[in-house]
Design a protein around this motif. Structure first.
Motif, PDB file in Angstrom:
ATOM      1  N   CYS A   1       0.838  -1.211   0.000  1.00  0.00           N
ATOM      2  CA  CYS A   1       0.000   0.000   0.000  1.00  0.00           C
ATOM      3  C   CYS A   1       0.868   1.255   0.000  1.00  0.00           C
ATOM      4  O   CYS A   1       0.581   2.227  -0.706  1.00  0.00           O
ATOM      5  N   LEU A   2       1.945   1.234   0.784  1.00  0.00           N
ATOM      6  CA  LEU A   2       2.855   2.376   0.829  1.00  0.00           C
ATOM      7  C   LEU A   2       3.585   2.546  -0.495  1.00  0.00           C
ATOM      8  O   LEU A   2       3.815   3.676  -0.953  1.00  0.00           O
TER       9      LEU A   2
ATOM     10  N   LEU B   1       1.185   3.995  -2.931  1.00  0.00           N
ATOM     11  CA  LEU B   1       0.999   5.411  -2.606  1.00  0.00           C
ATOM     12  C   LEU B   1       2.050   6.268  -3.305  1.00  0.00           C
ATOM     13  O   LEU B   1       1.728   7.295  -3.914  1.00  0.00           O
ATOM     14  N   THR B   2       3.293   5.845  -3.241  1.00  0.00           N
ATOM     15  CA  THR B   2       4.362   6.629  -3.860  1.00  0.00           C
ATOM     16  C   THR B   2       4.300   6.569  -5.385  1.00  0.00           C
ATOM     17  O   THR B   2       4.818   7.467  -6.058  1.00  0.00           O
TER      18      THR B   2
ATOM     19  N   LYS C   1       1.911   7.188  -7.159  1.00  0.00           N
ATOM     20  CA  LYS C   1       0.996   8.199  -7.667  1.00  0.00           C
ATOM     21  C   LYS C   1       1.751   9.287  -8.432  1.00  0.00           C
ATOM     22  O   LYS C   1       1.210   9.914  -9.326  1.00  0.00           O
TER      23      LYS C   1
ATOM     24  N   ALA D   1       9.568   0.848   3.935  1.00  0.00           N
ATOM     25  CA  ALA D   1       8.439   1.387   3.165  1.00  0.00           C
ATOM     26  C   ALA D   1       7.961   2.713   3.750  1.00  0.00           C
ATOM     27  O   ALA D   1       7.577   3.634   2.999  1.00  0.00           O
ATOM     28  N   PHE D   2       7.990   2.843   5.078  1.00  0.00           N
ATOM     29  CA  PHE D   2       7.641   4.118   5.709  1.00  0.00           C
ATOM     30  C   PHE D   2       8.624   5.216   5.297  1.00  0.00           C
ATOM     31  O   PHE D   2       8.237   6.361   5.051  1.00  0.00           O
TER      32      PHE D   2
ATOM     33  N   ALA E   1       7.764   6.355   1.817  1.00  0.00           N
ATOM     34  CA  ALA E   1       6.604   7.256   1.832  1.00  0.00           C
ATOM     35  C   ALA E   1       6.977   8.629   2.381  1.00  0.00           C
ATOM     36  O   ALA E   1       6.498   9.657   1.887  1.00  0.00           O
TER      37      ALA E   1
ATOM     38  N   PHE F   1       8.819  10.479  -0.231  1.00  0.00           N
ATOM     39  CA  PHE F   1       7.854  10.851  -1.262  1.00  0.00           C
ATOM     40  C   PHE F   1       7.167  12.175  -0.916  1.00  0.00           C
ATOM     41  O   PHE F   1       7.097  13.101  -1.742  1.00  0.00           O
ATOM     42  N   TYR F   2       6.670  12.288   0.316  1.00  0.00           N
ATOM     43  CA  TYR F   2       5.967  13.521   0.696  1.00  0.00           C
ATOM     44  C   TYR F   2       6.931  14.685   0.891  1.00  0.00           C
ATOM     45  O   TYR F   2       6.560  15.845   0.660  1.00  0.00           O
TER      46      TYR F   2
ATOM     47  N   GLN G   1       1.975  18.409   3.595  1.00  0.00           N
ATOM     48  CA  GLN G   1       2.900  17.433   3.022  1.00  0.00           C
ATOM     49  C   GLN G   1       4.139  17.283   3.901  1.00  0.00           C
ATOM     50  O   GLN G   1       4.677  16.180   4.031  1.00  0.00           O
TER      51      GLN G   1
ATOM     52  N   PHE H   1       5.418   9.804   8.428  1.00  0.00           N
ATOM     53  CA  PHE H   1       5.851   8.542   7.830  1.00  0.00           C
ATOM     54  C   PHE H   1       7.278   8.188   8.240  1.00  0.00           C
ATOM     55  O   PHE H   1       7.578   7.014   8.505  1.00  0.00           O
TER      56      PHE H   1
END
Length: 225
Positions: free
Chosen positions: A101-102, A105-106, A108, A144-145, A148, A151-152, A166, A173
C-alpha cells in the motif's frame, strides 16, 4: 495515452510481484537466509507480548524488549490478530499488504512511478527484499515508511514549500519507520538536514527566510514528538 499505458504497466508489475508472495505466506524462511536465528525466531519473538496479551489477557514489558523496540509494528498487528487470530499468516499478510500500500501510494507521482516500475522487476524481486517483505518483521515495513516519507518530502519541495500538510505527512511517515523498529532512528535528521541545506543554497535568493525557518522548526518538533 502513453502516460496511462505506463501507469497500467506499473500497476500490473506491482500486483504481479504482490501475487508472487502468496505461495510463501505459510512457508518457513529459506535455510540459507541467514547464519543467525534472524527470521527463524524473530517472527514469533517480535510479537510474543502482543500474542500473550490477545490470547491470555496480560501484557508484560519485562518479558523481552521487543515491545519497546517495535511499538508501532505491534500496534499495527493488534487489530488483525485480534480479529482473525494470532496466526503467522495473518501477521505476514498484514505487513505485506501494508508495505505494498505504501509503495502504491508513492507510485501516484510520475517520477516515483518510473523508479518503482524498474524496482518492481529488480529490487522487489531481490532475494532478501522479496523474502523479508512477506515475513512478520518490521525491517521492510520501516523501509516502506521511509519511502513514503521521502515521497511527501519531495512533493513538499516540488510544490515550493507551500503545502505544510505534506511536510507533516513526511514527518509522520519517517517517524513511523523508527516507531516500527527503533534501529531506524538514524533517519530523524533527514528532513531538517534537507530543509537546512535548501535554505543555505538558496540564501542568495530574495526570499523571506522566516517561513522556511518556521518549517524547519516544525519538522524538528514533529519528529521529536
Amino acid at each position: 495515452m502513453e502516460k496511462k499505458k505506463f501507469n497500467r504497466i506499473c500497476l500490473i508489475l506491482l500486483f504481479g510481484v504482490l501475487l508472487l508472495h502468496l505461495p510463501f505466506l505459510n512457508a518457513d524462511p529459506d535455510l540459507h537466509l541467514s547464519s543467525s536465528r534472524d527470521a527463524f525466531t524473530d517472527e514469533g519473538l517480535n510479537t510474543s507480548q502482543l500474542r500473550n496479551f490477545i490470547n491470555h489477557g496480560y501484557l508484560d514489558f519485562w518479558e523481552c524488549d521487543n515491545l519497546v523496540k517495535n511499538p508501532l509494528f505491534n500496534a499495527i498487528l493488534f487489530v488483525p490478530l485480534k480479529l482473525f487470530g494470532t496466526h503467522l499468516i495473518v501477521a505476514r499478510s498484514t505487513i505485506l499488504v501494508l508495505i505494498f500500500c505504501l509503495i502504491f501510494l508513492t507510485a501516484k507521482n510520475f517520477h516515483f512511478r518510473s523508479a518503482i516500475t524498474i524496482a518492481a522487476i529488480t529490487t522487489l524481486l531481490q532475494y532478501y527484499v522479496f523474502q523479508y517483505s512477506h515475513f512478520s518483521l518490521s525491517e521492510m515495513l520501516s523501509t516502506a515508511f521511509i519511502l513514503a516519507g521521502v515521497f511527501y518530502l519531495y512533493l513538499f519541495i516540488e510544490n515550493k514549500f507551500q503545502n505544510n500538510f505534506q511536510l507533516i505527512l513526511a514527518s509522520v511517515f519517517l517517524a513511523g519507520s523508527y516507531y516500527s523498529k527503533i534501529q531506524f532512528i538514524y533517519i530523524i535528521p533527514l528532513i531538517p538536514s534537507v530543509l537546512l541545506f535548501l535554505m543555505l543554497i538558496n540564501r542568495s535568493e530574495k526570499v523571506n527566510p522566516q517561513p522556511r525557518l518556521r518549517q524547519l522548526v516544525i519538522s524538528v518538533v514533529l519528529l521529536i514528538l
